[in-house]
Design a protein around this motif. Sequence first.
Motif, PDB file in Angstrom:
ATOM      1  N   LYS A 182       0.850  -1.223  -0.076  1.00  0.00           N
ATOM      2  CA  LYS A 182       0.201  -0.041  -0.013  1.00  0.00           C
ATOM      3  C   LYS A 182       1.112   1.315   0.131  1.00  0.00           C
ATOM      4  N   ASN A 184       2.180   4.883   1.187  1.00  0.00           N
ATOM      5  CA  ASN A 184       2.034   5.426   2.365  1.00  0.00           C
ATOM      6  C   ASN A 184       1.986   6.813   2.006  1.00  0.00           C
ATOM      7  N   THR A 186       2.465  10.789   4.064  1.00  0.00           N
ATOM      8  CA  THR A 186       2.840  11.638   5.375  1.00  0.00           C
ATOM      9  C   THR A 186       2.694  13.118   5.129  1.00  0.00           C
ATOM     10  N   ASN A 218       8.870   3.165  -0.923  1.00  0.00           N
ATOM     11  CA  ASN A 218       8.378   2.283  -0.782  1.00  0.00           C
ATOM     12  C   ASN A 218       8.758   0.966  -1.759  1.00  0.00           C
ATOM     13  N   LEU A 297      -5.587   5.798   2.574  1.00  0.00           N
ATOM     14  CA  LEU A 297      -4.300   5.884   2.730  1.00  0.00           C
ATOM     15  C   LEU A 297      -4.376   6.669   4.093  1.00  0.00           C
ATOM     16  N   THR A 298      -5.286   7.392   4.533  1.00  0.00           N
ATOM     17  CA  THR A 298      -5.415   8.282   5.526  1.00  0.00           C
ATOM     18  C   THR A 298      -6.581   8.945   5.828  1.00  0.00           C
TER      19      THR A 298
END
Length: 306
Positions: A182, A184, A186, A218, A297-298
């Motif tokens: 997946k 990520n 930030t 990643n 994702l968030t």
Amino acid sequence: MNKTTKIIIGVAAALAVILLGIIFFLSKTVSDQKKANIDAQTQIEQLKLDYDNLSLENELTDLNNQFEMHENAAIRLENDSILAKYNASKARVEELMKQLKEQKDANRATQAELDKLRTEIASLRGLLRHYVAMVDSLGKENQALRTENEEVKGRNEQLASQVESVSRDRDILQDKMTLAEKLNVTGVNLTALNKKGKNEKNVTKATQLMVTFTIPQNNSTPVGAKTIYLRITSPEGSLLGSGGSFKFENTSLQCTAKKTIEYSGDEISGIAIYWDVNTTLNPGEYTVELFADNYRLTSRRFTLKK
């Protein structure tokens, strides 16, 4: 014949009479004793017959009880011929009990008949021991089979548990591998902008909302084009904008805006997605969500003030 001779003859005659009387008495006494002995012997023999009769009756009763006690177990004998012999032996015991009772009631049982009956009882008792041994042997074999089946069942359950554990570990590993793939994000931030593209502290004057974030490196994530979908929810709970729809967890969701990037596995910083304000914005808490490749994702909350 003189007087002396007469006296002698008289005494002799008297002695003869006395002697005959003694002989008769002794003869009768011996005869009575013989008769008494015969009667006593007859009584002894009858008592022995009665005792043997009672003893055999007890033996037959005990033997019959034993046959009845093992009857349910004998049914487990799979050999029909042996089971038939067992039932015939049990029936013979019942027949002998009836025969013995009839002889006892008629008072005509002889010692020879009782001895023959005792021999047959011993034979039937031996047959019963043989049948019981067979039933016990069958029970031990069945117990051994049950024990073996329990052991096999235990091994199967252990194997099933191991398979389940391996499957669970595999699923966990698969989930970890899937999560590792997946994207990520930030440094997610929500900023209100004015018409000059500058930061606007008063959300009611904002002409644009900008969401910025970074995608870190990643190596597990497949490279290529990635479409990132943005959803901004107002303090009132309504979705802002109408940027189209996308698939997420077997359903279709509307988005505020979207952006496609080319991902090579390296970090991408300063990514920005804009939404042009087309409604009145109120101060309060806004929710920002980012989606890509069927993952959320968030989900972050930001407070915009007036």
